[in-house]
Design an enzyme around this catalytic site. Structure first.
Site, mmCIF file in Angstrom:
data_model
loop_
_atom_site.group_PDB
_atom_site.id
_atom_site.type_symbol
_atom_site.label_atom_id
_atom_site.label_comp_id
_atom_site.label_asym_id
_atom_site.label_seq_id
_atom_site.Cartn_x
_atom_site.Cartn_y
_atom_site.Cartn_z
ATOM 1 N N SER A 121 -41.709 -37.049 36.649
ATOM 2 C CA SER A 121 -41.440 -37.397 38.046
ATOM 3 C C SER A 121 -40.440 -36.452 38.689
ATOM 4 O O SER A 121 -40.277 -36.464 39.917
ATOM 5 C CB SER A 121 -40.926 -38.837 38.133
ATOM 6 O OG SER A 121 -41.921 -39.741 37.689
ATOM 7 N N GLU A 149 0.787 -1.226 0.000
ATOM 8 C CA GLU A 149 0.000 0.000 0.000
ATOM 9 C C GLU A 149 0.824 1.284 0.000
ATOM 10 O O GLU A 149 0.391 2.296 -0.548
ATOM 11 C CB GLU A 149 -0.924 0.003 1.230
ATOM 12 C CG GLU A 149 -2.035 -1.032 1.192
ATOM 13 C CD GLU A 149 -3.065 -0.711 0.117
ATOM 14 O OE1 GLU A 149 -3.405 0.469 -0.059
ATOM 15 O OE2 GLU A 149 -3.524 -1.660 -0.554
#
Length: 817
Positions: free
Chosen positions: A459, A78
């Protein structure tokens, strides 16, 4: 003279533009304290990363955390003059103008500083005003920041496509690895992406990325960042980018992360997701990993018991495929839970060789294959296989379990059942582990069964009802008849003929034995004797909502809907000796600068309810004030201490003690006895199985932790014959608690005041002839046994048992459920 005038005119114009635009520019202070959109980060209680959540994937990193190979790749690609210029590369600008005019090609001339200014402080608007602002901010960056700070800013804010901002997020998104593990080749590929993120990323254009990589590597060599050998090696490296939507994490807890996301949005609005908040949950990372593993293997084992459904696909193999080629054949298949896709490479007599996606080749020995009886239909399985060829063939695409690289794999298949596990600290309600399903990212996985699935506890509800009885006129020695019942209840639509699981009945039996053996008929008669209203009122002490409890005798069998978290919270009252705690999963919320914005203050079962809180400085407070110009963070809490209130006692210590002792027997000699595998004496719990085995549970605990496990199907279809809570849920609970209780010393609860232990006749529950069938039982001092014993339903006795009833026991055996 003319040139000088033009120069002065341009300079004057720039000065005027600066004066005009200066109020719109970020101040030096704001630039230094800039908090760009950072995703919400979720951590365990000890700081391990669970998830990052936000519209923008971003992982802020400091300059020192960025590998040199990454820095050099971006500088070479860049702005190779970055460390020499003062923000503007005038040679580059002239060169770009010349290329644009003469060739018609587009060539940029933005420096890294200019790109950092644009990405960090402005939108992508293309106007003269915005360009001038960018120039002024670029100059301000160069004068106020070091080159290292500017490069770090650039690498944190630049866009890489697919919602990824910053190079660390890009490394995860495209290569599924942390920044410090990027290779030279991968760094070179990423370095060209910011030029055109939607087009140049390695997913959208994998072939083009090879050419762009070559350019970056050549520039790195020319700048002497690498030598020719490194350039050649990186050029030859085969890189296959794979789009990863899952951020790397230390602990997998996706269901918890989603709970956090919803909470943050509710507190702070949608903008809070990208405000840089850190949420520290109550999740214990070690226990969460154990919960994930235990639940998944439990579901895998259930699926194996119901037969092999066959390979999911078949591919043609030429024999020339390398690892990349085999991975390509498996591209459409992803990991699901602990299951990994694989291709069968070869089949021997008693073993198979497979290629596992991204793991490589592995063997499946006969122990990992022999389970695969072919499924004929939902009720029938074929014979046990005699050879591997009866199970799979070359080219089959299958799923395997492969946890360790040097260990054999095991054949598996996608589960048809689901499961949920939640564990809480009974002393303050902190959620320690939470798994809402087999895989959050698969199918309906985002449905969190821990907090969203209202399932019948079966249960598992009996302990709450029995506690109501013990608190009233009943004792653990009360005799209730276990015999057939036919109920023509006006609150029910039809005549009700409840049965015990597995059939059979035992005649008169003590309540302790009834809960240990989970006798349905005793529970119904008990509820009838004590009164439905009394049971409903008492159940609210455990957190159950009155309006959600059925006002009929099915309540005795847990017929209402309850989430696993609600059930676990109820059992916490037993575990802590009778106190109601509220479950919570967020311990604290911190702002970007570490300011504490929220601190949990749970009601706690303890004498020491003040804990120190980390303080924060004035500079941290100032930093938080500049999170975003459009977002106002909440006010940090004042420096001080975490204060908690004592939890409210909702059941007496005597009732809690007796129920704990009864549920201890459930494990030592009852339906939960598979938990004896842990070799501990301080465990209590209760199984739960609903009609036709639709919902199966185990809720178990000791003084330090409560864990509830549910197994069932989302479509409410039965799990199959024999698939009761003891077979489906208890093994998951045991595997989890083996890790949860590792290193935790056993505890023994002593009887509180108001409890006496008396020898009774085990057949009658009374003190007369106590030496004939001696049993020691605990009683509240205000409810002692009589000589004859206490019969809860005196109108019924053995004479009421029909010997011709199909429920008559044949051998007295009791199935585990």
């Amino acid at each position: 003279m003319g040139v000088t005038a033009i120069t002065l005119g341009v300079a004057y114009a720039f000065v005027c533009a600066f004066v005009y635009l200066e109020p719109t520019l970020p101040s030096v202070s704001a630039m230094k304290n800039n908090e760009f959109a950072v995703p919400l980060r979720v951590f365990t209680s000890s700081g391990e990363l669970i998830s990052q959540i936000g519209e923008q994937r971003r992982i802020p990193v400091k300059y020192e955390q960025i590998p040199d190979v990454v820095k050099n790749a971006f500088v070479a690609a860049e702005d190779d003059q970055f460390f020499e210029h003062h923000g503007f590369d005038w040679k580059g600008i002239v060169r770009a103008l010349f290329v644009n005019v003469t060739s018609g090609e587009r060539q940029g001339a933005s420096t890294i500083t200019m790109q950092a200014a644009r990405s960090a402080f402005f939108t992508q608007e293309q106007t003269i005003r915005r360009k001038l602002q960018e120039i002024f901010v670029t100059q301000r960056l160069e004068s106020e920041f070091s080159k290292q700070e500017i490069l770090a800013l650039y690498l944190n804010v630049i866009f890489f496509g697919h919602r990824s901002y910053g190079v660390a997020a890009a490394a995860e998104t495209y290569f599924g690895k942390p920044l410090d593990e990027l290779t030279l080749s991968e760094a070179a590929i990423l370095a060209r992406v910011p030029q055109w993120p939607s087009r140049f990323n390695p997913i959208s254009d994998p072939e083009g990325s090879t050419g762009r990589r070559a350019y970056v590597l050549r520039r790195m060599r020319e700048l002497q960042f690498i030598d020719a050998a490194a350039e050649q090696a990186a050029s030859n490296e085969v890189v296959r980018a794979r789009l990863s939507h899952r951020a790397l994490a230390d602990v997998e807890a996706a269901y918890v992360a989603e709970m956090v996301r919803q909470d943050i949005e509710a507190r702070f609005g949608a903008k809070g997701i990208d405000a840089g908040y850190k949420v520290y949950t109550t999740i214990d990372g070690r226990l969460q990993k154990a919960a994930n593993a235990a639940l998944r293997m439990g579901v895998v084992d259930y699926t194996r018991r119901h037969g092999w459904r066959g390979a999911i696909n078949r591919v043609e193999l030429t024999g020339n495929e390398d690892d990349n080629g085999l991975d390509a054949l498996l591209d459409e298949y992803g990991n699901i839970g602990n299951l990994k896709p694989a291709i069968v490479l070869s089949v021997a007599e008693k073993s198979v060789r497979v290629y596992i996606k991204r793991d490589g080749a592995a063997a499946i020995e006969w122990a990992g294959l022999s389970w695969a009886k072919r499924r004929v239909d939902d009720l029938a399985l074929g014979p046990e296989p005699k050879s591997a060829a009866e199970v799979v063939a070359r080219g089959d695409v299958v799923y395997v379990v492969h946890d360790k690289a040097d260990a054999p794999a095991e054949l598996a298949q996608l589960p048809e059942a689901q499961s949920a596990l939640v564990a809480i600290d009974p002393n303050n309600g902190a959620i320690l582990s939470l798994v809402g399903g087999f895989d959050y990212f698969e199918g309906q996985g985002k449905f969190n069964r821990v907090i969203q699935a209202k399932r019948q506890p079966g249960s598992g509800f009996k302990p709450f009802m029995y506690a109501a009885a013990i608190a009233g006129d009943f004792t653990a020695a009360t005799m209730i008849l276990d015999a057939p019942i036919i109920m023509d209840d006006p609150n029910l639509e039809e005549v009700w003929r409840p049965k015990n699981s597995g059939g059979g009945f035992r005649g008169p039996m003590r309540l302790r034995e009834a809960i240990v053996q989970s006798r349905n008929l005793v529970s119904i008669r008990l509820l009838q004797a004590m009164g439905i209203k009394a049971a409903i009122e008492y159940a609210q002490n455990f957190g159950f909502v009155k309006q959600q409890l059925p006002n009929n005798l099915t309540l005795a069998l847990g017929s209402m809907g309850a989430t696993p978290l609600e059930v676990a919270t109820g059992f916490a009252v037993f575990a802590n000796g009778g106190y109601r705690v509220q479950p919570f999963f967020i311990d604290r919320i911190e702002g970007p600068g570490g300011q504490i914005l929220y601190l949990a203050e749970p009601k706690t079962v303890c004498g020491e309810c003040v804990q120190p809180v980390r303080t924060f400085s004035d500079s941290e407070r100032a930093k938080d004030a500049e999170v975003s110009p459009t977002f106002t963070p909440p006010t940090p809490l004042a420096v001080g201490a975490r204060r908690t209130e004592p939890a409210e006692r909702t059941i007496s210590p005597q009732v809690a003690f007796i129920m704990n002792d009864m549920m201890k027997d459930v494990i030592t000699r009852g339906t939960g006895r598979r938990a004896l595998a842990l070799g501990r004496s301080d465990l209590r719990g209760k199984t739960g199985t609903t009609n036709l085995n639709v919902d199966t549970w185990f809720n178990g605990f000791n003084d330090s932790i409560v864990a509830s496990v549910w197994v069932g199907r989302d479509d409410n279809q039965p799990l199959g014959d024999g698939e009761e809570g003891a077979r489906t849920a208890v093994p998951i609970w045991v595997d989890y608690m083996r890790e949860a209780l590792r290193g935790v010393p056993e505890t023994r609860r002593s009887a509180p005041e108001g409890i006496v232990e008396i020898k009774i006749n085990g057949r009658t529950g009374g003190t007369r002839d106590a030496d004939i069938d001696p049993v020691f039982e605990y009683f509240r001092v205000e409810k002692l046994p009589s000589e004859e014993g206490y019969v809860g339903d005196p109108g019924l006795g053995p004479q009421d048992i029909d010997p011709n009833s199909p429920d008559t026991p044949q051998d007295g055996s009791e199935p585990i459920f």
